[in-house]
Design an enzyme around this catalytic site. Structure first.
Site, PDB file in Angstrom:
ATOM      1  N   SER A 258       1.543  -4.496  -6.032  1.00 45.23           N
ATOM      2  CA  SER A 258       1.353  -3.096  -5.653  1.00 45.23           C
ATOM      3  C   SER A 258       2.654  -2.554  -5.079  1.00 45.23           C
ATOM      4  O   SER A 258       3.633  -3.287  -4.913  1.00 45.23           O
ATOM      5  CB  SER A 258       0.236  -2.973  -4.609  1.00 45.23           C
ATOM      6  N   LYS A 259       2.612  -1.266  -4.746  1.00 48.26           N
ATOM      7  CA  LYS A 259       3.820  -0.586  -4.276  1.00 48.26           C
ATOM      8  C   LYS A 259       4.455  -1.269  -3.070  1.00 48.26           C
ATOM      9  O   LYS A 259       5.662  -1.206  -2.873  1.00 48.26           O
ATOM     10  CB  LYS A 259       3.495   0.861  -3.914  1.00 48.26           C
ATOM     11  N   ARG A 260       3.623  -1.903  -2.247  1.00 50.31           N
ATOM     12  CA  ARG A 260       4.230  -2.474  -1.044  1.00 50.31           C
ATOM     13  C   ARG A 260       5.119  -3.678  -1.362  1.00 50.31           C
ATOM     14  O   ARG A 260       5.842  -4.158  -0.510  1.00 50.31           O
ATOM     15  CB  ARG A 260       3.168  -2.777   0.013  1.00 50.31           C
ATOM     16  N   GLY A 262       7.501  -3.354  -3.437  1.00 49.20           N
ATOM     17  CA  GLY A 262       8.761  -2.762  -3.911  1.00 49.20           C
ATOM     18  C   GLY A 262       8.523  -1.921  -5.155  1.00 49.20           C
ATOM     19  O   GLY A 262       7.408  -1.443  -5.398  1.00 49.20           O
TER      20      GLY A 262
END
Ligand code: GLU
Length: 328
Positions: A258-260, A262
């Site tokens: 996921s976005k967390r 990167g």
């Protein structure tokens, strides 16, 4: 249409759901599906699985195609180029799914399900479901008497469920090897939702049959959908394609990408100056196909295609993956 497997040339597909842009996981699956087809000199199909209208924003399919082209992946049949088995967007194929549902109804393979969301949630907390979909449905609406059915019919629009035969399903996965699921394999599944949207399992099988697909290569998260799809092939009296499932990519912490973690979107890596051949070479290495994460274009990878090398199950990204990709 009858698909003759033994003599037909390879026809494979990449079938993204355009609910978002391509991320590293989709890119890896697209690359591997493409390599399998190109290594066999087959036909590559691109199919947009945009049935869930509210989740698929207009324009996303075009962006996904643009990102695939940037990665160096092409296709012989698809939404933009057309082909003999079009249309290649599921939203334009609803009449086919309705006809298939009618066949399933006529053959007694499906039944209406009146369960409420709350009832389904209670059932879903029970074990033995599919990893991709939660708990198994316990089949309670399969056992309704005609009178009970009529009473419920007056109160609620039903969904339609496929009655999964009570036995196991076996197949040889092109990556994972021989597998057996069931009996039960996730329970009776929805082929049409109460809101009218056709279920993923039905649409995929109807399309893979109609498009003459001989080889399915997709992500590991759909491995446990395969027994359901095998049951559908059986109900339609069709021979199933060969199935292969490539690894899921996970963040360095082992959780779903996921976005967390990167810039997991292909578009943001591209904006940061990552070259496409670096990304494809790196994905080929990460999924087990090559020994070194060297820049390699998809055509350069074709001679290296070997499904036996592909890693089974999930792959964690190395902690320093963004720096590695941006290295030049
Ligand atoms: N549309 C599905 C997805 O994006 C893939 C379907 C398939 O390959 O069978 O997850």
């Amino acid at each position: 249409m009858i698909v003759k497997m033994s003599s037909s040339p390879v026809r494979g597909r990449f079938a993204p759901t355009p609910s978002g842009r391509l991320h590293l996981g989709n890119a890896a699956t697209a690359l591997l599906a493409w390599l399998q087809v190109r290594a066999a000199g087959g036909t590559m199909i691109l199919r947009m699985e945009d049935l869930d209208g509210p989740r698929c924003k207009p324009g996303t399919a075009d962006l996904v195609m643009e990102e695939m082209v940037w990665l160096g992946l092409d296709w012989d049949e698809g939404p933009d180029v057309g082909g003999p088995y079009g249309p290649y967007e599921q939203s334009a194929r609803l009449a086919l799914y309705e006809a298939a549902l009618e066949r399933l109804r006529a053959g007694g393979f499906v039944y209406p399900c009146y369960c409420s969301r709350a009832e389904l949630q209670a059932i879903a907390s029970a074990p033995h479901g599919l990893a991709s979909e939660g708990g198994a449905y316990d089949g309670r609406c399969r056992r309704l008497s005609p009178a009970e059915r009529r009473a419920k019919e007056a109160l609620k629009t039903p969904s339609v469920r496929f009655a999964l035969p009570d036995r196991s399903f076996s197949f040889v996965d092109g990556v994972a090897g021989p597998l057996t699921f069931g009996p039960g394999a996730g329970g009776d599944f929805v082929v049409k939702r109460a809101d009218g949207i056709v279920g993923y399992q039905l649409a995929v099988v109807v399309d893979d049959i109609a498009m003459g697909v001989t080889d399915v290569f997709r992500g590991w998260d759909l491995l446990d959908s395969t027994p359901r799809q095998l049951a559908l092939y059986e109900a339609f009296g069709e021979r199933p394609p060969r199935f292969a499932h490539g690894p899921l990519l996970l963040g360095p912490d082992g959780s779903r990408l996921s976005k967390r973690h990167g810039s997991v979107a292909v578009s943001s890596l591209r904006e940061q100056g990552v070259r496409p051949e670096r990304l494809t070479g790196w994905l080929a290495w990460l999924t087990g196909l090559t020994d070194k994460p060297e820049p390699m274009t998809p055509p350069e990878l074709i001679p290296l295609w070997n499904p036996e090398r592909i890693i089974r199950e999930a792959v964690r990204l190395p902690a320093d993956w963004t720096d590695r990709l941006k290295a030049n």
